[in-house]
Design a protein around this motif. Structure first.
Motif, PDB file in Angstrom:
ATOM      1  N   ASP A  38       0.916  -1.253   0.123  1.00 50.87           N
ATOM      2  CA  ASP A  38       0.038  -0.124   0.014  1.00 50.87           C
ATOM      3  C   ASP A  38       0.764   1.168   0.043  1.00 50.87           C
ATOM      4  OD1 ASP A  38      -2.279  -1.692  -0.034  1.00 50.87           O
ATOM      5  OD2 ASP A  38      -2.508  -1.504   2.184  1.00 50.87           O
ATOM      6  N   ALA A  39       2.024   1.244   0.806  1.00 51.22           N
ATOM      7  CA  ALA A  39       2.911   2.458   0.774  1.00 51.22           C
ATOM      8  C   ALA A  39       3.743   2.626  -0.610  1.00 51.22           C
ATOM      9  CB  ALA A  39       4.177   2.167   1.763  1.00 51.22           C
ATOM     10  N   TYR A  40       3.761   1.543  -1.375  1.00 54.02           N
ATOM     11  CA  TYR A  40       4.302   1.638  -2.747  1.00 54.02           C
ATOM     12  C   TYR A  40       3.321   2.212  -3.559  1.00 54.02           C
ATOM     13  CZ  TYR A  40       6.791   0.190  -6.864  1.00 54.02           C
ATOM     14  OH  TYR A  40       7.675   0.498  -8.096  1.00 54.02           O
ATOM     15  N   LYS A  41       2.026   2.018  -3.351  1.00 49.49           N
ATOM     16  CA  LYS A  41       1.142   2.541  -4.227  1.00 49.49           C
ATOM     17  C   LYS A  41       1.041   4.105  -4.121  1.00 49.49           C
ATOM     18  CE  LYS A  41      -1.764  -1.356  -4.561  1.00 49.49           C
ATOM     19  NZ  LYS A  41      -3.263  -2.056  -3.961  1.00 49.49           N
ATOM     20  N   ILE A  42       1.221   4.589  -2.910  1.00 46.37           N
ATOM     21  CA  ILE A  42       1.114   6.058  -2.383  1.00 46.37           C
ATOM     22  C   ILE A  42       2.439   6.593  -3.049  1.00 46.37           C
ATOM     23  CG2 ILE A  42       1.288   7.804  -0.548  1.00 46.37           C
ATOM     24  CD1 ILE A  42      -0.400   5.757   1.284  1.00 46.37           C
ATOM     25  N   LEU A  43       3.613   6.280  -3.048  1.00 51.24           N
ATOM     26  CA  LEU A  43       5.022   6.541  -3.494  1.00 51.24           C
ATOM     27  C   LEU A  43       5.088   6.648  -4.909  1.00 51.24           C
ATOM     28  CD1 LEU A  43       7.513   4.655  -1.221  1.00 51.24           C
ATOM     29  CD2 LEU A  43       6.996   7.297  -0.954  1.00 51.24           C
ATOM     30  N   GLN A  44       4.212   5.911  -5.689  1.00 51.89           N
ATOM     31  CA  GLN A  44       4.216   5.965  -7.104  1.00 51.89           C
ATOM     32  C   GLN A  44       3.248   7.012  -7.575  1.00 51.89           C
ATOM     33  OE1 GLN A  44       6.025   3.761  -9.446  1.00 51.89           O
ATOM     34  NE2 GLN A  44       7.168   3.763  -7.491  1.00 51.89           N
ATOM     35  N   SER A  45       2.329   7.371  -6.719  1.00 51.61           N
ATOM     36  CA  SER A  45       1.256   8.475  -7.230  1.00 51.61           C
ATOM     37  C   SER A  45       1.362   9.849  -6.843  1.00 51.61           C
ATOM     38  CB  SER A  45      -0.156   7.967  -6.732  1.00 51.61           C
ATOM     39  OG  SER A  45       0.031   7.904  -5.315  1.00 51.61           O
ATOM     40  N   THR A  46       2.107   9.845  -5.754  1.00 49.78           N
ATOM     41  CA  THR A  46       2.154  11.479  -5.086  1.00 49.78           C
ATOM     42  C   THR A  46       3.819  11.434  -4.625  1.00 49.78           C
ATOM     43  OG1 THR A  46       0.082  11.095  -4.142  1.00 49.78           O
ATOM     44  CG2 THR A  46       1.445  12.934  -3.095  1.00 49.78           C
ATOM     45  N   PRO A  47       4.562  12.579  -4.984  1.00 47.40           N
ATOM     46  CA  PRO A  47       5.766  12.815  -4.390  1.00 47.40           C
ATOM     47  C   PRO A  47       5.689  12.845  -2.706  1.00 47.40           C
ATOM     48  CG  PRO A  47       5.181  14.538  -6.193  1.00 47.40           C
ATOM     49  CD  PRO A  47       3.915  13.716  -5.785  1.00 47.40           C
ATOM     50  N   ILE A  48       6.535  12.186  -2.424  1.00 46.51           N
ATOM     51  CA  ILE A  48       6.626  11.935  -0.917  1.00 46.51           C
ATOM     52  C   ILE A  48       8.149  12.538  -0.430  1.00 46.51           C
ATOM     53  CG2 ILE A  48       6.641  10.375   1.261  1.00 46.51           C
ATOM     54  CD1 ILE A  48       3.875  11.041  -0.134  1.00 46.51           C
ATOM     55  N   ASP A  49       8.164  13.433   0.483  1.00 43.73           N
ATOM     56  CA  ASP A  49       9.562  13.793   1.094  1.00 43.73           C
ATOM     57  C   ASP A  49      10.029  12.985   2.241  1.00 43.73           C
ATOM     58  OD1 ASP A  49       9.626  15.980  -0.814  1.00 43.73           O
ATOM     59  OD2 ASP A  49       7.895  16.793   0.559  1.00 43.73           O
ATOM     60  N   LEU A  50       9.039  12.440   3.132  1.00 46.51           N
ATOM     61  CA  LEU A  50       9.292  11.905   4.357  1.00 46.51           C
ATOM     62  C   LEU A  50       8.504  10.496   4.616  1.00 46.51           C
ATOM     63  CD1 LEU A  50      10.935  11.836   7.149  1.00 46.51           C
ATOM     64  CD2 LEU A  50       9.247  13.405   8.066  1.00 46.51           C
ATOM     65  N   MET A  51       9.113   9.688   5.150  1.00 51.59           N
ATOM     66  CA  MET A  51       8.435   8.173   5.201  1.00 51.59           C
ATOM     67  C   MET A  51       8.633   7.856   6.635  1.00 51.59           C
ATOM     68  SD  MET A  51       8.223   5.008   3.449  1.00 51.59           S
ATOM     69  CE  MET A  51       9.969   4.818   3.015  1.00 51.59           C
ATOM     70  N   PHE A  52       7.293   7.781   7.670  1.00 45.03           N
ATOM     71  CA  PHE A  52       7.580   7.191   8.984  1.00 45.03           C
ATOM     72  C   PHE A  52       7.254   5.844   8.840  1.00 45.03           C
ATOM     73  CE2 PHE A  52       6.280  11.767   9.516  1.00 45.03           C
ATOM     74  CZ  PHE A  52       7.309  12.059  10.573  1.00 45.03           C
TER      75      PHE A  52
END
Length: 233
Positions: A38-52
């Motif tokens: 699920d995290a991978y899907k978010i990373l593919q769709s939106t630029p993410i600067d920081l991941m907890f």
């Protein structure tokens, strides 16, 4: 604004991190994920600067998930297990926080990201002020002046907005006296870069008129002398 996501399979851990994130104005929570896919899907769709990122998760743990990413966002590991710390830092994680996570420890980790982000963008120095239940990050170059309001201070910024912060003007004076700020009155601390005109009794910061306190004449006179030399040069 720093876009971030939470990757954790524990609902209570997610809730706690959401609460911590909501208190820092510079963080924008884009979404949460209960597993790596699920995290991978978010990373593919939106630029993410920081991941907890939690470590112990079903199917694919946090360490292996981060290793698998071609483009890695800045990562703060959040886990109940100490034994993964060395491997986490080998992956150049920003920090490694043990659960349960206090806001103080959370903020310490996030502050590292804020400072690195500022350096990357070549922005100026900043100060973090507590206002309205949030910790607000304000660039020094944007602050026009501080005005004492009882036990708080009003902060005027260059876009003509203001905030009330839980701070004392005397402490700000000590902190910022070497950063171009001048105490000109017991109730006013100004950013000298915004001075546009002056006389013996007041300083003009654009449309703002700031009185000169009798006990601060020496500081103001020294500033005016330096100010005038700079203008001549």
């Amino acid at each position: 604004m720093i876009n971030c996501i939470i990757v954790d399979d524990e609902p209570l851990a997610i809730q706690l991190l959401e609460s911590h994130i909501s208190k820092i104005e510079s963080l924008k929570l884009i979404g949460t994920a209960k597993n790596a896919m699920d995290a991978y899907k978010i990373l593919q769709s939106t630029p993410i600067d920081l991941m907890f990122l939690d470590i112990e998760m079903p199917d694919l743990n946090g360490i292996d998930f981060l290793k698998s990413l071609h483009k890695k966002p800045k990562t703060i590991f959040t886990t109940a297990y100490r034994e993964f710390a060395i491997e986490g830092f080998e992956l150049e994680a920003v920090d490694y926080i043990l659960k349960p996570i206090s806001f103080e420890r959370f903020f310490k980790a996030v502050d590292r990201v804020l400072r690195k982000n500022t350096a990357t963008k070549e922005e100026g120095e900043f100060i973090i002020l507590k206002s309205g239940g949030l910790n607000k990050r304000i660039l020094l170059e944007d602050i026009v002046y501080f005005e004492s309001c009882g036990n708080d201070v009003k902060v005027i910024v260059k876009d003509n907005t203001s905030i009330i912060a839980k701070d004392k003007i005397s402490e700000l004076d000590m902190l910022l006296s070497q950063k171009g700020f001048v105490r000109v009155h017991r109730s006013f601390l100004i950013n000298s870069q915004f001075v546009t005109a002056f006389n013996n009794d007041e300083l003009m910061l654009g449309k703002y008129s700031i009185p000169v306190g009798r006990t601060y004449k020496k500081e103001v006179d020294e500033f005016i002398t330096d100010f005038s030399k700079k203008k001549i040069n």
